[in-house]
Design a protein around this motif. Structure first.
Motif, PDB file in Angstrom:
ATOM      1  N   ARG A   1       0.940  -1.166  -0.001  1.00 13.95           N
ATOM      2  CA  ARG A   1       0.142   0.143   0.057  1.00 13.95           C
ATOM      3  C   ARG A   1       0.773   1.392  -0.016  1.00 13.95           C
ATOM      4  NH1 ARG A   1      -5.255  -1.123   3.829  1.00 13.95           N
ATOM      5  NH2 ARG A   1      -5.968  -2.928   2.786  1.00 13.95           N
ATOM      6  N   ALA A   2       2.110   1.054   0.476  1.00 15.09           N
ATOM      7  CA  ALA A   2       3.024   2.291   0.586  1.00 15.09           C
ATOM      8  C   ALA A   2       3.411   2.669  -0.828  1.00 15.09           C
ATOM      9  CB  ALA A   2       4.083   1.978   1.132  1.00 15.09           C
ATOM     10  N   CYS A   3       3.283   1.876  -1.678  1.00 17.41           N
ATOM     11  CA  CYS A   3       3.703   2.136  -3.085  1.00 17.41           C
ATOM     12  C   CYS A   3       2.593   2.741  -3.938  1.00 17.41           C
ATOM     13  CB  CYS A   3       4.256   0.738  -3.771  1.00 17.41           C
ATOM     14  SG  CYS A   3       5.349   0.034  -3.008  1.00 17.41           S
ATOM     15  N   TYR A   4       1.360   2.846  -3.693  1.00 23.07           N
ATOM     16  CA  TYR A   4       0.271   3.550  -4.263  1.00 23.07           C
ATOM     17  C   TYR A   4       0.881   4.788  -4.837  1.00 23.07           C
ATOM     18  CZ  TYR A   4      -4.256   5.163  -5.224  1.00 23.07           C
ATOM     19  OH  TYR A   4      -5.650   5.854  -5.952  1.00 23.07           O
ATOM     20  N   ASP A   5       1.449   5.575  -4.268  1.00 27.27           N
ATOM     21  CA  ASP A   5       2.127   7.133  -4.778  1.00 27.27           C
ATOM     22  C   ASP A   5       3.014   6.737  -5.965  1.00 27.27           C
ATOM     23  OD1 ASP A   5       3.962   6.446  -2.869  1.00 27.27           O
ATOM     24  OD2 ASP A   5       3.428   8.832  -2.156  1.00 27.27           O
ATOM     25  N   GLY A   6       3.612   5.536  -5.814  1.00 33.40           N
ATOM     26  CA  GLY A   6       4.940   5.405  -6.613  1.00 33.40           C
ATOM     27  C   GLY A   6       6.403   5.652  -6.041  1.00 33.40           C
ATOM     28  N   ASN A   7       6.098   5.686  -4.694  1.00 36.47           N
ATOM     29  CA  ASN A   7       7.413   5.994  -4.094  1.00 36.47           C
ATOM     30  C   ASN A   7       7.338   5.088  -2.754  1.00 36.47           C
ATOM     31  OD1 ASN A   7       8.686   8.665  -5.052  1.00 36.47           O
ATOM     32  ND2 ASN A   7       6.557   9.197  -4.855  1.00 36.47           N
ATOM     33  N   CYS A   8       8.424   4.022  -3.004  1.00 35.23           N
ATOM     34  CA  CYS A   8       8.316   3.013  -1.826  1.00 35.23           C
ATOM     35  C   CYS A   8       9.643   2.320  -1.867  1.00 35.23           C
ATOM     36  CB  CYS A   8       7.171   2.013  -1.624  1.00 35.23           C
ATOM     37  SG  CYS A   8       7.123   1.149  -3.089  1.00 35.23           S
ATOM     38  N   LYS A   9       9.996   1.419  -0.990  1.00 35.60           N
ATOM     39  CA  LYS A   9      11.032   0.492  -1.008  1.00 35.60           C
ATOM     40  C   LYS A   9      10.577  -0.801  -0.505  1.00 35.60           C
ATOM     41  CE  LYS A   9      15.565  -0.397   0.979  1.00 35.60           C
ATOM     42  NZ  LYS A   9      16.582  -0.362   2.042  1.00 35.60           N
ATOM     43  N   ILE A  10      10.715  -1.745  -1.145  1.00 32.54           N
ATOM     44  CA  ILE A  10       9.814  -2.863  -0.929  1.00 32.54           C
ATOM     45  C   ILE A  10      10.862  -4.292  -0.888  1.00 32.54           C
ATOM     46  CG2 ILE A  10       7.464  -2.503  -1.117  1.00 32.54           C
ATOM     47  CD1 ILE A  10       7.762  -3.853  -3.817  1.00 32.54           C
ATOM     48  N   SER A  11      10.835  -5.146  -0.337  1.00 29.73           N
ATOM     49  CA  SER A  11      11.516  -6.274  -0.377  1.00 29.73           C
ATOM     50  C   SER A  11      10.553  -7.338  -0.565  1.00 29.73           C
ATOM     51  CB  SER A  11      12.311  -6.672   1.062  1.00 29.73           C
ATOM     52  OG  SER A  11      12.984  -7.886   0.858  1.00 29.73           O
ATOM     53  N   ILE A  12      10.849  -8.292  -1.773  1.00 32.12           N
ATOM     54  CA  ILE A  12       9.842  -9.303  -2.162  1.00 32.12           C
ATOM     55  C   ILE A  12      10.505 -10.667  -2.376  1.00 32.12           C
ATOM     56  CG2 ILE A  12       8.211  -7.650  -3.149  1.00 32.12           C
ATOM     57  CD1 ILE A  12       9.362  -8.386  -5.881  1.00 32.12           C
TER      58      ILE A  12
ATOM     59  N   LYS B   1       8.403 -13.071  -4.043  1.00 28.26           N
ATOM     60  CA  LYS B   1       7.508 -13.884  -4.586  1.00 28.26           C
ATOM     61  C   LYS B   1       6.760 -12.631  -5.693  1.00 28.26           C
ATOM     62  CE  LYS B   1       3.623 -14.284  -1.798  1.00 28.26           C
ATOM     63  NZ  LYS B   1       2.717 -15.222  -1.313  1.00 28.26           N
ATOM     64  N   LYS B   2       6.405 -13.018  -6.739  1.00 27.81           N
ATOM     65  CA  LYS B   2       5.555 -12.280  -7.564  1.00 27.81           C
ATOM     66  C   LYS B   2       4.399 -11.185  -6.725  1.00 27.81           C
ATOM     67  CE  LYS B   2       2.669 -12.177 -11.502  1.00 27.81           C
ATOM     68  NZ  LYS B   2       2.175 -13.135 -12.785  1.00 27.81           N
ATOM     69  N   VAL B   3       4.421  -9.910  -6.965  1.00 27.37           N
ATOM     70  CA  VAL B   3       3.472  -9.164  -6.270  1.00 27.37           C
ATOM     71  C   VAL B   3       2.736  -8.188  -7.165  1.00 27.37           C
ATOM     72  CG1 VAL B   3       4.758  -9.074  -4.119  1.00 27.37           C
ATOM     73  CG2 VAL B   3       5.283  -7.355  -5.902  1.00 27.37           C
ATOM     74  N   SER B   4       1.571  -7.846  -6.711  1.00 28.31           N
ATOM     75  CA  SER B   4       0.723  -6.763  -7.480  1.00 28.31           C
ATOM     76  C   SER B   4       0.085  -5.910  -6.520  1.00 28.31           C
ATOM     77  CB  SER B   4      -0.386  -7.645  -8.470  1.00 28.31           C
ATOM     78  OG  SER B   4       0.079  -8.471  -9.336  1.00 28.31           O
ATOM     79  N   PHE B   5      -0.070  -4.650  -7.256  1.00 27.63           N
ATOM     80  CA  PHE B   5      -0.634  -3.792  -6.124  1.00 27.63           C
ATOM     81  C   PHE B   5      -0.977  -2.491  -7.118  1.00 27.63           C
ATOM     82  CE2 PHE B   5       3.864  -3.206  -6.423  1.00 27.63           C
ATOM     83  CZ  PHE B   5       4.077  -1.895  -7.009  1.00 27.63           C
ATOM     84  N   ARG B   6      -2.076  -1.697  -6.400  1.00 29.73           N
ATOM     85  CA  ARG B   6      -2.749  -0.795  -6.975  1.00 29.73           C
ATOM     86  C   ARG B   6      -1.727   0.530  -7.037  1.00 29.73           C
ATOM     87  NH1 ARG B   6      -7.923  -0.304  -8.318  1.00 29.73           N
ATOM     88  NH2 ARG B   6      -8.118   1.750  -7.118  1.00 29.73           N
ATOM     89  N   VAL B   7      -1.869   1.153  -8.133  1.00 31.48           N
ATOM     90  CA  VAL B   7      -1.245   2.473  -7.916  1.00 31.48           C
ATOM     91  C   VAL B   7      -2.007   3.652  -8.246  1.00 31.48           C
ATOM     92  CG1 VAL B   7       1.126   1.634  -8.494  1.00 31.48           C
ATOM     93  CG2 VAL B   7      -0.601   2.294 -10.452  1.00 31.48           C
ATOM     94  N   ASP B   8      -1.773   4.817  -7.974  1.00 29.60           N
ATOM     95  CA  ASP B   8      -2.516   5.875  -8.462  1.00 29.60           C
ATOM     96  C   ASP B   8      -3.044   6.160  -9.646  1.00 29.60           C
ATOM     97  OD1 ASP B   8      -3.377   8.769  -8.734  1.00 29.60           O
ATOM     98  OD2 ASP B   8      -3.035   9.314  -6.701  1.00 29.60           O
ATOM     99  N   PRO B   9      -4.376   6.149 -10.030  1.00 31.20           N
ATOM    100  CA  PRO B   9      -4.831   6.495 -11.782  1.00 31.20           C
ATOM    101  C   PRO B   9      -4.122   7.506 -12.421  1.00 31.20           C
ATOM    102  CG  PRO B   9      -6.787   5.857 -10.037  1.00 31.20           C
ATOM    103  CD  PRO B   9      -5.301   6.175  -9.072  1.00 31.20           C
TER     104      PRO B   9
END
Length: 118
Positions: A35-46, A48-56
């Motif tokens: 959810r922290a990536c919604y605005d296009g700015n984040c750092k994540i450690s994954i 496996k494959k992930v999908s998430f929503r971003v701002d339209p």
């Protein structure tokens, strides 16, 4: 051993028995905060494959990231739009509609990615 000490020792032993051997801490096993990536700015450690929503405002509304030891695959989709790309290795990056994805570290089991805008 006195009754109080024995009772306390049994209580400690029982509480330790409830944690399985080799269990990881909650922070180590935590899922990435996508959810922290919604605005296009984040750092994540994954792991496996992930999908998430971003701002339209980025035109697409869903970003999917997958990886292997050699690189990262990026797929963006939304109502009537889609795009995808791939970049290789640690230090590589890919930009799609204003979001840049950087690979900070990359292995067979984990990718640490930074997303930035502008």
């Amino acid at each position: 051993m006195s009754g109080r000490i024995r009772t306390a020792a049994l209580a400690v032993a029982m509480s330790l028995a409830l944690v399985p051997a080799g269990a990881t801490t909650a922070s180590a096993a935590a899922k990435p905060n996508l959810r922290a990536c919604y605005d296009g700015n984040c750092k994540i450690s994954i792991t496996k494959k992930v999908s998430f929503r971003v701002d339209p405002s980025f035109v697409f509304t869903k970003l999917t990231l997958s990886f292997n030891a050699n690189g990262v695959h990026v797929k963006a989709s939304g109502p009537g739009v889609s795009g995808s790309g791939y970049f290789s290795g640690r230090g590589g990056s890919y930009t799609i509609n204003g979001i840049t994805i950087y690979a900070l570290s990359l292995s067979k089991k984990r990718a640490v990615l930074r997303l930035t805008t502008g």
